[in-house]
Structures are given as structure tokens and as C-alpha cells.
Design a protein around this motif. Structure first.
Motif, PDB file in Angstrom:
ATOM      1  N   TYR A 183      -4.167   4.432   5.359  1.00 43.48           N
ATOM      2  CA  TYR A 183      -2.979   5.191   4.965  1.00 43.48           C
ATOM      3  C   TYR A 183      -3.371   6.343   4.042  1.00 43.48           C
ATOM      4  CZ  TYR A 183      -0.526   0.905   6.454  1.00 43.48           C
ATOM      5  OH  TYR A 183      -0.065  -0.186   7.162  1.00 43.48           O
ATOM      6  N   LYS A 184      -2.633   7.447   4.168  1.00 39.83           N
ATOM      7  CA  LYS A 184      -2.829   8.588   3.281  1.00 39.83           C
ATOM      8  C   LYS A 184      -1.483   9.151   2.851  1.00 39.83           C
ATOM      9  CE  LYS A 184      -7.197  10.442   5.192  1.00 39.83           C
ATOM     10  NZ  LYS A 184      -7.821  11.638   5.831  1.00 39.83           N
ATOM     11  N   ARG A 185      -1.469   9.758   1.671  1.00 50.00           N
ATOM     12  CA  ARG A 185      -0.308  10.514   1.247  1.00 50.00           C
ATOM     13  C   ARG A 185      -0.174  11.764   2.124  1.00 50.00           C
ATOM     14  NH1 ARG A 185       1.698  10.183  -4.180  1.00 50.00           N
ATOM     15  NH2 ARG A 185       1.845  12.445  -4.170  1.00 50.00           N
ATOM     16  N   VAL A 186       1.070  12.182   2.344  1.00 46.92           N
ATOM     17  CA  VAL A 186       1.310  13.352   3.174  1.00 46.92           C
ATOM     18  C   VAL A 186       0.724  14.608   2.547  1.00 46.92           C
ATOM     19  CG1 VAL A 186       3.104  14.827   4.185  1.00 46.92           C
ATOM     20  CG2 VAL A 186       3.357  12.343   4.234  1.00 46.92           C
ATOM     21  N   ASP A 187       0.784  14.697   1.201  1.00 44.49           N
ATOM     22  CA  ASP A 187       0.300  15.901   0.532  1.00 44.49           C
ATOM     23  C   ASP A 187      -1.210  15.923   0.351  1.00 44.49           C
ATOM     24  OD1 ASP A 187      -0.131  14.071  -1.500  1.00 44.49           O
ATOM     25  OD2 ASP A 187       1.438  14.851  -2.817  1.00 44.49           O
ATOM     26  N   GLY A 188      -1.889  14.854   0.751  1.00 42.02           N
ATOM     27  CA  GLY A 188      -3.335  14.802   0.649  1.00 42.02           C
ATOM     28  C   GLY A 188      -3.859  14.612  -0.760  1.00 42.02           C
ATOM     29  N   GLN A 189      -2.965  14.387  -1.707  1.00 41.16           N
ATOM     30  CA  GLN A 189      -3.357  14.243  -3.103  1.00 41.16           C
ATOM     31  C   GLN A 189      -3.525  12.772  -3.478  1.00 41.16           C
ATOM     32  OE1 GLN A 189      -3.997  17.139  -4.899  1.00 41.16           O
ATOM     33  NE2 GLN A 189      -3.650  17.973  -2.846  1.00 41.16           N
ATOM     34  N   THR A 190      -4.046  12.537  -4.678  1.00 40.51           N
ATOM     35  CA  THR A 190      -4.128  11.172  -5.195  1.00 40.51           C
ATOM     36  C   THR A 190      -2.769  10.752  -5.730  1.00 40.51           C
ATOM     37  OG1 THR A 190      -4.846  12.002  -7.351  1.00 40.51           O
ATOM     38  CG2 THR A 190      -6.569  11.386  -5.784  1.00 40.51           C
ATOM     39  N   ASN A 191      -2.568   9.448  -5.825  1.00 41.32           N
ATOM     40  CA  ASN A 191      -1.275   8.957  -6.310  1.00 41.32           C
ATOM     41  C   ASN A 191      -1.115   9.203  -7.809  1.00 41.32           C
ATOM     42  OD1 ASN A 191      -3.130   7.101  -7.272  1.00 41.32           O
ATOM     43  ND2 ASN A 191      -1.975   5.288  -6.671  1.00 41.32           N
ATOM     44  N   GLU A 192       0.129   9.274  -8.229  1.00 40.43           N
ATOM     45  CA  GLU A 192       0.462   9.398  -9.641  1.00 40.43           C
ATOM     46  C   GLU A 192       1.611   8.450  -9.955  1.00 40.43           C
ATOM     47  OE1 GLU A 192       1.371  13.407 -10.625  1.00 40.43           O
ATOM     48  OE2 GLU A 192      -0.671  14.148 -10.271  1.00 40.43           O
ATOM     49  N   LEU A 193       1.582   7.860 -11.127  1.00 40.91           N
ATOM     50  CA  LEU A 193       2.605   6.899 -11.516  1.00 40.91           C
ATOM     51  C   LEU A 193       3.975   7.549 -11.572  1.00 40.91           C
ATOM     52  CD1 LEU A 193       2.276   4.105 -14.118  1.00 40.91           C
ATOM     53  CD2 LEU A 193       4.250   5.615 -14.234  1.00 40.91           C
ATOM     54  N   VAL A 194       4.962   6.891 -10.964  1.00 42.27           N
ATOM     55  CA  VAL A 194       6.353   7.348 -10.980  1.00 42.27           C
ATOM     56  C   VAL A 194       7.177   6.330 -11.758  1.00 42.27           C
ATOM     57  CG1 VAL A 194       8.328   8.056  -9.590  1.00 42.27           C
ATOM     58  CG2 VAL A 194       6.005   8.394  -8.707  1.00 42.27           C
ATOM     59  N   GLN A 195       7.977   6.809 -12.691  1.00 43.93           N
ATOM     60  CA  GLN A 195       8.776   5.923 -13.534  1.00 43.93           C
ATOM     61  C   GLN A 195       9.981   5.363 -12.776  1.00 43.93           C
ATOM     62  OE1 GLN A 195       7.833   4.880 -16.388  1.00 43.93           O
ATOM     63  NE2 GLN A 195       6.214   6.356 -16.926  1.00 43.93           N
ATOM     64  N   ASP A 196      10.420   4.175 -13.186  1.00 41.36           N
ATOM     65  CA  ASP A 196      11.536   3.505 -12.522  1.00 41.36           C
ATOM     66  C   ASP A 196      12.788   4.375 -12.467  1.00 41.36           C
ATOM     67  OD1 ASP A 196       9.885   1.341 -12.265  1.00 41.36           O
ATOM     68  OD2 ASP A 196      10.846   0.135 -13.832  1.00 41.36           O
ATOM     69  N   GLN A 197      13.088   5.071 -13.541  1.00 42.08           N
ATOM     70  CA  GLN A 197      14.307   5.862 -13.603  1.00 42.08           C
ATOM     71  C   GLN A 197      14.311   6.969 -12.557  1.00 42.08           C
ATOM     72  OE1 GLN A 197      16.814   4.859 -15.483  1.00 42.08           O
ATOM     73  NE2 GLN A 197      18.104   6.454 -14.576  1.00 42.08           N
ATOM     74  N   GLU A 198      13.173   7.586 -12.342  1.00 42.01           N
ATOM     75  CA  GLU A 198      13.077   8.639 -11.325  1.00 42.01           C
ATOM     76  C   GLU A 198      13.277   8.057  -9.929  1.00 42.01           C
ATOM     77  OE1 GLU A 198       9.888  11.919  -9.566  1.00 42.01           O
ATOM     78  OE2 GLU A 198       9.477  10.922 -11.484  1.00 42.01           O
ATOM     79  N   ILE A 199      12.688   6.890  -9.687  1.00 39.99           N
ATOM     80  CA  ILE A 199      12.845   6.243  -8.380  1.00 39.99           C
ATOM     81  C   ILE A 199      14.307   5.882  -8.147  1.00 39.99           C
ATOM     82  CG2 ILE A 199      12.219   4.194  -7.030  1.00 39.99           C
ATOM     83  CD1 ILE A 199       9.538   4.242  -8.665  1.00 39.99           C
ATOM     84  N   LYS A 200      14.926   5.312  -9.149  1.00 38.80           N
ATOM     85  CA  LYS A 200      16.326   4.911  -9.049  1.00 38.80           C
ATOM     86  C   LYS A 200      17.234   6.089  -8.726  1.00 38.80           C
ATOM     87  CE  LYS A 200      20.020   2.717 -11.753  1.00 38.80           C
ATOM     88  NZ  LYS A 200      20.370   2.086 -13.065  1.00 38.80           N
ATOM     89  N   SER A 201      16.914   7.244  -9.284  1.00 42.95           N
ATOM     90  CA  SER A 201      17.790   8.404  -9.136  1.00 42.95           C
ATOM     91  C   SER A 201      17.783   9.006  -7.736  1.00 42.95           C
ATOM     92  CB  SER A 201      17.390   9.481 -10.153  1.00 42.95           C
ATOM     93  OG  SER A 201      16.110  10.034  -9.833  1.00 42.95           O
ATOM     94  N   LEU A 247       0.817  -1.204   0.000  1.00 43.16           N
ATOM     95  CA  LEU A 247       0.000   0.000   0.000  1.00 43.16           C
ATOM     96  C   LEU A 247       0.859   1.266   0.000  1.00 43.16           C
ATOM     97  CD1 LEU A 247      -2.861  -1.142   2.394  1.00 43.16           C
ATOM     98  CD2 LEU A 247      -2.861  -1.057  -0.120  1.00 43.16           C
ATOM     99  N   VAL A 248       2.007   1.203   0.637  1.00 41.72           N
ATOM    100  CA  VAL A 248       2.954   2.327   0.570  1.00 41.72           C
ATOM    101  C   VAL A 248       3.406   2.541  -0.868  1.00 41.72           C
ATOM    102  CG1 VAL A 248       5.321   3.013   1.173  1.00 41.72           C
ATOM    103  CG2 VAL A 248       3.749   2.255   2.965  1.00 41.72           C
ATOM    104  N   TRP A 249       3.772   1.459  -1.540  1.00 37.26           N
ATOM    105  CA  TRP A 249       4.197   1.578  -2.947  1.00 37.26           C
ATOM    106  C   TRP A 249       3.066   2.061  -3.831  1.00 37.26           C
ATOM    107  CZ3 TRP A 249       6.739  -3.870  -2.434  1.00 37.26           C
ATOM    108  CH2 TRP A 249       8.035  -3.734  -1.904  1.00 37.26           C
ATOM    109  N   GLN A 250       1.845   1.636  -3.532  1.00 37.64           N
ATOM    110  CA  GLN A 250       0.699   2.105  -4.308  1.00 37.64           C
ATOM    111  C   GLN A 250       0.503   3.609  -4.145  1.00 37.64           C
ATOM    112  OE1 GLN A 250      -1.447   0.688  -6.467  1.00 37.64           O
ATOM    113  NE2 GLN A 250      -0.708  -1.424  -6.339  1.00 37.64           N
ATOM    114  N   LEU A 251       0.518   4.099  -2.922  1.00 35.89           N
ATOM    115  CA  LEU A 251       0.271   5.518  -2.687  1.00 35.89           C
ATOM    116  C   LEU A 251       1.429   6.391  -3.158  1.00 35.89           C
ATOM    117  CD1 LEU A 251      -1.571   5.538   0.767  1.00 35.89           C
ATOM    118  CD2 LEU A 251      -2.534   5.874  -1.511  1.00 35.89           C
ATOM    119  N   ARG A 252       2.639   5.877  -3.098  1.00 36.98           N
ATOM    120  CA  ARG A 252       3.775   6.622  -3.643  1.00 36.98           C
ATOM    121  C   ARG A 252       3.703   6.714  -5.169  1.00 36.98           C
ATOM    122  NH1 ARG A 252       9.136   3.922  -0.828  1.00 36.98           N
ATOM    123  NH2 ARG A 252       8.859   4.701   1.318  1.00 36.98           N
TER     124      ARG A 252
END
Length: 458
Positions: free
Chosen positions: A395-413, A360-365
Motif C-alpha cells: 500500500y502507498k499514500r496517494v500523495d507519495g509522501q510519508t504519513n503524518e499523525l492526524v489528531q482525533d478532532q480533525e478526523i472527527k470534523s 495499514l490504511v489507518w497507519q498510512l493515513r
């Protein structure tokens, strides 16, 4: 019910091992080390930052937790060993949240691990009263006893009652399993990643009608870890705020007197699940209709059916209609168990609740980009232990917003992990281990050869 949380608590880091068949090849020390190292890397902290440790396991000698935690460092922090049946992992999370929210600690590390025996779960102690013996006797008095595994009988009987009362069919239960197996194909940590047709599930070995083998969770070995921190801890690390997920509501409930009212559904903790759900969602200010992603305790497909009802994700007695409408998977009302759930991902008891948290953490991130439940603003977790304990977490995101897809390269960086752990199940390097183990109080003797054993598996 206890005092309400006085300050926020956040999940800052999570880590998982693959869930595997219990064949005795991987020891609990390896499972705990791997999960813990990954969580520390994800949180971008050193073990010296950890002020309290919670170890979660059901099978093992006393102080297995110290044996695992000493591998990270011997810093003399309090370490608690927790056993609360199948809800052990989420009980550890509940303890950590309480510690942080009430000012006992700013950073708590929870590690769950389990090394199990093959086959159905058995009781080790035959010379004393079984804690769930009264539950078994109620089943005997109301539905009788067969040669099937006890847990399958209990949950299967709950499924039978749901059919009798509300009109569900065996196909509805099989559909739940089909969906969970389908979801697990995209989870690299799942014990099973095979996809099955509805007919294959219905025609697999009958365990206890209506439950066939592919509707029952397997025993598993595995580890999971989470780092829970305070607002002050997070404020000192503003660059990590975007990955922190708030525990906005949480409740651990035990059974009420409905447990023994002769209902097979209530005998499986329906009352405590319902109470925990209502309490946690009220604290978080969340209506069940807002929940688009949920990890719930599907030890058997029958339990997912009755839990959809208990959590309020459907109208009372309408869970089977939710299943038939496709409302438990992508494109439906709420994606249930995007990880594959216990049925397909596996069920190492001490790790299961923490693994639900990680998903669920990975989903919301937005990191679970190969299986993302888009537009999720909150996430719901349910973990059940007969005997009993039910933990429901919002669980909630800290910013109170909905989740958005993050690309692998951005996560890796921007991570210490070096890849996207939500979609890849890798090991770690010696340099990474050195980075997060205690700088001031580490012991090579305490670590032993565990690190080498872990490295050898990858």
C-alpha cells in the motif's frame, strides 16, 4: 500470472467490529452489517454506489454473503462468496482490486465475517478427502504426529527447523509473542489486550514445542470490510483523495513443488509467500528495506519468524537476529503487527486479511495516532492460507509522501463516522445506517432485527 493491473485501485473506506471469543452470542449477519456500515461511512458513499460485492468467510452455508449484503440493499449487483482458508479476506481484496484495475467495476465492497467454534480449528467433512491431507501426511513422514492440534504441530515443526538450521531459540519465538501482545494493548478491536512478560509467555501451557499457548492465535468471531474504488470514482470525489490509499502492488500465489521437499518450513508455504512478496513489491517498485510497517500472518509465533525471512525483511536465516535486536517493534527497523497480529488481535478467518488492510490504511493515513509508525511511506501486508494461498499487498499514500499523525478532532470534523475509528471501537446510529443503506432498493425484511441486535451490544 495474469495480466498486470491497467489502472490504479484504492482503498477508500474500511470498517471493523471488535474481535471476540466465539461464544455464539453474535451472529454473522450482525458482524457483516456492522463492518459494512462502518466501511460505507468511512468511504462517505451510499450502497447504491457499490457495483460488485465480495463476501469472505470459511464457516457457513452457501450464499451467506447474499444474506449479509441484502441488509445494505437489494440492488441486484453480483455478489461472490469466497473461501480460501485463512487468506480468505485478502483473497477478496485481490478480487476487488482486479475488478477495479481491469475496468469491471468502479466501486467494489468486500465484507469478511466469521462465526467460529471454540477451540482449535477442525474439519467439518469427514466423508471426503481433506484438501490439506497430503500436507499432513508429509508431516507424519518427516516429523511424526502428536496429540497437539494439527496446525500447531505444523507451524511448531517449522519453528523447530528454523532453530536447527539457523540457531534460533525458544526465547526468540516467545519474544515475537510478547511484542504482539504488547502492541495489541493499543488496538481497541483486539480480542486480547493483556500485556505479558517474556517469562509468562515461556511458562504458559506448552502446545507443541517451542509453541506455548500465548504464542498461538485464538479462534475468534469478527467482521471487517473495505471499499475498493477506481481512479475515476475517486476523481469524482476529490475531497476524499487524502484518505484514499493505493494498492500499489499485490499478488496471490499458490504453492510450488518445494511444498513437498520434506522441509517443515517449506511445508508451511514459504515458497508461495516468498514468490508473492517478490512479485507484489516488484510491481509497486518497493524494496523490502523501505518497509517500516507490516501486518503479517502470525497465526503462530513460528510463522512470523519464517515469514520475516520469506518477505525479505531480514537476510536469509537471520529473522531471529532481527527479533533479538528489537527490529520488529517501535524504534526498530520495521514495526510488525502494530495491531497485535493474529496472536493477540484474534483470527476470524474471513475477516483477518481485511482487518490487516484496515490497520495499514489507518497507519498510512496517520489516523492510528496512539500507535503510529512514524515516517511510513509504504505498508506491507501478508496473509496466508494453507492448502494453499498467500496474498501479499503493498500500500502507498496517494500523495507519495510519508504519513503524518492526524489528531482525533480533525478526523472527527471531516468524516461521516463522527470519531476516529482507528483508536475507538464504537457502534453507529440509526441515522448513520439510513445514510449509507440503499436509497432505492432497501428491504426491512432483509435487515430483520440485525440492526437492533447490533445497537444493543453498544
Amino acid at each position: 500470472m495474469g495480466k498486470k493491473a491497467s489502472s490504479p485501485a484504492y482503498v477508500l473506506g474500511v470498517g471493523l467490529t471488535k474481535f471476540i471469543k466465539p461464544r455464539g452470542k453474535v451472529d454473522y449477519t450482525e458482524l457483516g452489517l456492522e463492518a459494512g456500515i462502518k466501511a460505507l461511512l468511512d468511504a462517505q458513499i451510499n450502497y447504491d454506489d457499490v457495483e460488485q460485492g465480495i463476501a469472505c468467510y470459511c464457516y457457513g452455508d452457501s450464499t451467506c454473503g447474499q444474506r449479509v449484503f441484502y441488509q445494505f440493499g437489494m440492488t441486484q449487483i453480483p455478489i461472490y462468496n469466497v473461501n480460501n482458508n485463512c487468506s480468505t479476506g485478502s483473497t477478496g481484496l485481490h478480487m476487488a482490486r482486479n475488478m477495479v484495475s481491469h475496468g469491471v467495476a468502479d466501486c467494489v465492497m468486500v465484507v469478511g465475517f466469521e462465526k467460529m467454534f471454540p477451540g482449535s480449528i477442525q474439519s467439518f467433512f469427514q466423508d471426503r478427502t481433506n484438501p490439506t491431507g497430503t500436507t499432513g501426511e508429509m508431516m507424519r513422514a518427516t516429523r511424526g504426529i502428536t496429540n497437539a492440534p494439527g496446525a500447531a504441530q505444523m507451524f511448531g515443526n517449522a519453528g523447530r527447523e528454523y532453530m536447527e538450521k539457523y540457531g534460533a531459540t525458544p526465547t526468540d519465538f516467545a519474544e515475537i509473542a510478547r511484542v504482539n501482545h504488547l502492541h495489541s494493548a493499543k488496538n481497541p478491536y483486539s480480542q486480547f489486550r493483556d500485556v505479558y512478560t517474556l517469562d509468562q509467555i515461556l511458562n504458559s501451557q506448552m502446545i507443541h514445542d517451542p509453541l506455548t499457548k500465548l504464542q498461538c492465535c485464538p479462534t475468534s468471531d469478527g467482521g471487517a470490510s473495505a471499499i475498493i474504488v477506481s481512479e475515476a470514482f475517486l476523481a469524482a470525489r476529490p475531497h476524499l483523495r487524502s484518505q484514499a490509499i493505493q494498492i500499489a502492488g499485490q499478488h496471490l500465489a499458490t504453492d510450488n513443488v518445494s511444498l513437498f521437499d520434506r522441509s517443515a518450513i517449506n511445508l508451511m508455504g514459504f515458497g508461495m509467500t516468498q514468490h508473492a512478496a517478490r512479485t507484489a513489491m516488484a510491481e509497486a517498485g518497493v524494496d523490502p528495506k523501505e518497509v517500516k510497517v507490516c501486518e503479517l500472518h502470525d497465526c503462530f509465533s513460528a510463522n512470523e519468524m519464517i515469514t520475516l525471512d520469506a518477505l525479505g525483511l531480514c537476510e536469509p536465516g537471520k529473522a531471529h537476529e532481527m527479533v533479538r535486536a528489537g527490529d520488529i517493534t517501535y524504534g526498530g527497523r520495521c514495526v510488525v503487527n502494530p495491531s497485535g497480529g493474529l496472536i493477540s488481535k484474534g483470527h476470524p478467518l474471513g475477516a483477518s486479511g481485511i482487518a490487516q488492510c484496515a490497520e495499514l490504511v489507518w497507519q498510512l493515513r496517520g489516523w492510528a495516532n496512539n500507535r503510529l509508525v512514524e515516517g511510513a511511506k509504504v505498508a506491507l501486508q501478508h496473509n496466508l492460507g494453507l492448502g494453499g494461498a498467500a496474498v501479499v499487498t503493498v500500500y502507498k499514500r496517494v500523495d507519495g509522501q510519508t504519513n503524518e499523525l492526524v489528531q482525533d478532532q480533525e478526523i472527527k470534523s471531516k468524516t461521516w463516522v463522527g470519531y476516529n475509528p482507528a483508536v475507538e471501537a464504537r457502534g453507529f446510529t440509526k441515522e448513520q445506517v439510513d445514510r449509507v443503506r440503499s436509497n432505492r432498493s432497501r428491504s426491512a425484511w432483509a435487515l430483520g432485527d440485525t440492526e437492533k441486535k447490533v445497537e444493543a451490544r453498544f
